[in-house]
Design a protein around this motif. Structure first.
Motif, PDB file in Angstrom:
ATOM      1  N   ASP A  65      13.900  41.484  -5.044  1.00  9.69           N
ATOM      2  CA  ASP A  65      14.643  42.714  -4.428  1.00  9.69           C
ATOM      3  C   ASP A  65      14.785  43.715  -5.610  1.00  9.69           C
ATOM      4  N   MET A  66      14.277  43.504  -6.721  1.00 13.20           N
ATOM      5  CA  MET A  66      14.812  44.458  -7.957  1.00 13.20           C
ATOM      6  C   MET A  66      13.046  45.521  -7.907  1.00 13.20           C
ATOM      7  N   LEU A  67      12.417  44.969  -7.195  1.00 10.71           N
ATOM      8  CA  LEU A  67      11.093  45.939  -6.969  1.00 10.71           C
ATOM      9  C   LEU A  67      11.410  47.132  -5.969  1.00 10.71           C
ATOM     10  N   PRO A  68      10.474  47.989  -5.967  1.00  9.55           N
ATOM     11  CA  PRO A  68      10.727  49.202  -4.987  1.00  9.55           C
ATOM     12  C   PRO A  68      10.252  48.453  -3.946  1.00  9.55           C
ATOM     13  N   SER A  69      11.216  49.290  -2.858  1.00  6.71           N
ATOM     14  CA  SER A  69      11.034  48.483  -1.370  1.00  6.71           C
ATOM     15  C   SER A  69       9.436  48.401  -0.803  1.00  6.71           C
ATOM     16  N   TRP A  70       8.760  49.294  -0.918  1.00  2.00           N
ATOM     17  CA  TRP A  70       7.601  49.362  -0.330  1.00  2.00           C
ATOM     18  C   TRP A  70       6.711  48.160  -0.950  1.00  2.00           C
ATOM     19  N   LEU A  71       6.781  47.731  -2.267  1.00  2.00           N
ATOM     20  CA  LEU A  71       6.061  46.746  -2.699  1.00  2.00           C
ATOM     21  C   LEU A  71       6.681  45.445  -2.109  1.00  2.00           C
TER      22      LEU A  71
END
Lengths: 267, 277
Positions: free
Chosen positions: A198-204
């Motif tokens: 969940d540190m990644l961009p939300s689309w990813l």
């Protein structure tokens, strides 16, 4: 004790031979973990904001600690190499002649290996967790811990079925190691081993959640930390169960197709 | 005391002869690798993938913060690149040789190497060359150049030379430690676990040493100096060195490590009593 009970005890005995190897591996494995923890601590100390990527210092450290516990409990270590070697060297012939199911037999050996590894790693891991107790967050609630435990079992099954299927590539190609390493690399990042997803961009994140990878590690850890709430807990567990069923069926299908190609080299 | 086999047989000098032998190792390894072309390409891809993962880890961290200790994003990328370069060079030249040593001890194949009229350590250390790793070392150079451009680096000739030299010194630290660990194969049955364990520590070397303190930093600076290997050369070229003593220390420790590994190798080979007879 049924025949698969014997398989488990056989597995325990043969892995016990390598107990020193296990302890060495567990100890060496702790060093990179410690480095990651110290790295995140340094990152947090340099910041005014206590939250980085939505994680406090204790949460991010707990994340890595629980990741390592789940990995110790569920990771496939030697099994895929052994399965591939069994196929390549024609050793599976004996299983075709006996009233024993190869997949179930390997699952027993996998379980036995995890039991021995856990037993060997429990003391160093407990000491390590104790040394990090200031930053070790307790499970979000009793319910979360229960779901976490169930999810760890499903994670183990998912890990095993995926590895089993990959190893079956040995029916078609001579060298399966590269394919296994490529998958492992994807799993390492998409499963949340390297950093919380969940540190990644939300689309990813949305894309990743369409794949089985988050359910091969990230899901139980995020449940432990209470980052999954309410109905999503059960929904996640259900999705994970579906992935287990799907990979099981895939493993069965690939096995029966592979057998049709199998020519029993050397025996 | 028995003479050390191999070492005593090695003629002094004869650099040209050794270069010729080394050239033959390269040719032989190349022919072998080309026998498995698909595998060769796949392994390069695997390593590229892992390199990408290391960089993505840093990208994720730097999407939430703008420094680790005093290191900025592109400084860390440069460090990851330099470390990958050293690691790939190590893989190309030494890794499979170190792994094969314990296998050769077990099988008795080492006898064959000891009987050759060439320095035995030279043979054991350099016989196999892993060409795929050179491609990956090149990918590391690309990343370093890009990071250097982002940092607007304009190093002097002395910095370039020092950087290249220190990378090799760092490489030699890894080699000496790994070789000594491989020699434990003379005393225990399975040394591979320890070798892979140390190989795991390579990943420490790509982190900025300044992020660590206390006992951890002391151990991995003075006892197992992995935190120096990539950090010191990179600090030289990005003008981040606290004092020139850091360079001196890296050079000194690499000399100490090499001496220790040579001493342990000789002690081990004296202890060796072939496997088959």
């Amino acid at each position: 004790m049924g025949k698969y009970g014997y398989a488990i005890s056989l597995g325990i005995q043969s892995t016990l031979v390598y107990r020193v190897n296990f302890v060495v591996r567990a100890l060496f494995g702790l060093v990179p973990l410690l480095a990651l923890i110290l790295l995140w601590r340094a990152i947090h100390e340099g910041q005014a904001n206590p939250d980085i990527g939505g994680y406090s210092q204790s949460e991010v450290i707990t994340y890595y600690l629980i990741v390592n516990v789940v990995v110790a409990l569920t990771a496939v270590t030697e099994d895929d190499w052994q399965i591939a070697a069994d196929i390549r060297d024609g050793r599976i012939s004996q299983f075709l002649l006996k009233p024993i199911d190869y997949l179930r037999y390997r699952l027993c050996l996998f379980a036995a290996g995890r039991i021995v590894y856990t037993a060997a790693a429990v003391i160093p891991t407990a000491v390590f967790l104790w040394s990090q107790r200031e930053n070790l967050v307790a499970p979000a609630s009793g319910l979360h811990f229960g779901v976490f435990a169930a999810s760890v079992v499903l994670t183990g099954l998912l890990q095993f079925f995926v590895s089993f299927t990959m190893a079956l590539l040995a029916f078609w190609v001579l060298e399966v190691a590269t394919f296994i390493f490529i998958l492992f690399a994807f799993e390492y990042v998409a499963g949340g081993h390297l950093f919380p997803l969940d540190m990644l961009p939300s689309w990813l994140q949305a894309v990743l959640h369409l794949t089985p990878f988050p359910y091969m590690l990230y899901f139980p850890v995020s449940v432990y930390l209470g980052r999954v709430q309410g109905a999503l807990l059960w929904q996640g567990l259900l999705v994970q169960g579906c992935w287990v069923a799907a990979t099981y069926l895939l493993a069965r299908a690939v096995w029966s197709r592979g057998l049709r190609r199998y020519s029993a080299v050397g025996g | 005391m028995q003479p050390v086999p191999g070492a005593s047989l090695a003629p002094l000098g004869g650099l040209a002869r050794y270069l010729a032998i080394y050239g033959a190792f390269w040719r032989y390894s190349l022919v072998r690798e080309m026998g498995f072309k698909l595998n060769f390409i796949l392994w390069i891809l695997v390593e590229l993938l892992w390199f990408g993962l290391q960089l993505s880890f840093m990208a994720v961290i730097y999407s939430h913060t703008d420094h680790i200790a005093s290191w900025s994003r592109w400084q860390v990328v440069f460090l990851v690149g330099a470390n990958h370069f050293i690691q790939q060079l190590f893989t190309a030249l030494f890794l499979s040789n170190c792994l094969k040593l314990s296998e050769n001890i077990r099988s008795g194949g080492l006898d064959f190497l000891l009987l050759m009229p060439v320095n035995a350590r030279f043979l054991v250390s350099l016989r196999h060359v892993d060409f795929g790793a050179f491609f990956n070392a090149a990918s590391a150079v690309v990343v370093m150049v890009y990071a250097g451009m982002q940092l607007h680096l304009a190093p002097s000739v002395a910095q370039y030379a020092g950087f290249a030299l220190l990378l090799l010194v760092g490489l030699s630290v890894h080699y000496s430690v790994m070789y000594a660990l491989a020699c434990t194969g003379f005393w225990t049955v399975r040394a591979e676990g320890i070798l892979w364990g140390y190989y795991n520590l390579f990943q420490l070397a790509r982190l900025p040493a300044d992020a660590f303190q206390g006992l951890f930093r002391a151990v991995f600076t003075f006892v197992v100096p992995v935190l120096l290997v990539s950090n010191v050369p990179v600090k030289l070229i990005i003008d981040k060195l606290g004092s020139p003593l850091e360079m001196l220390w890296l050079v000194l420790i690499s000399a100490v490590m090499f001496t220790l590994s040579e001493w342990f190798w000789r002690a081990s080979i004296r202890h060796y009593a072939s496997a088959s007879s």
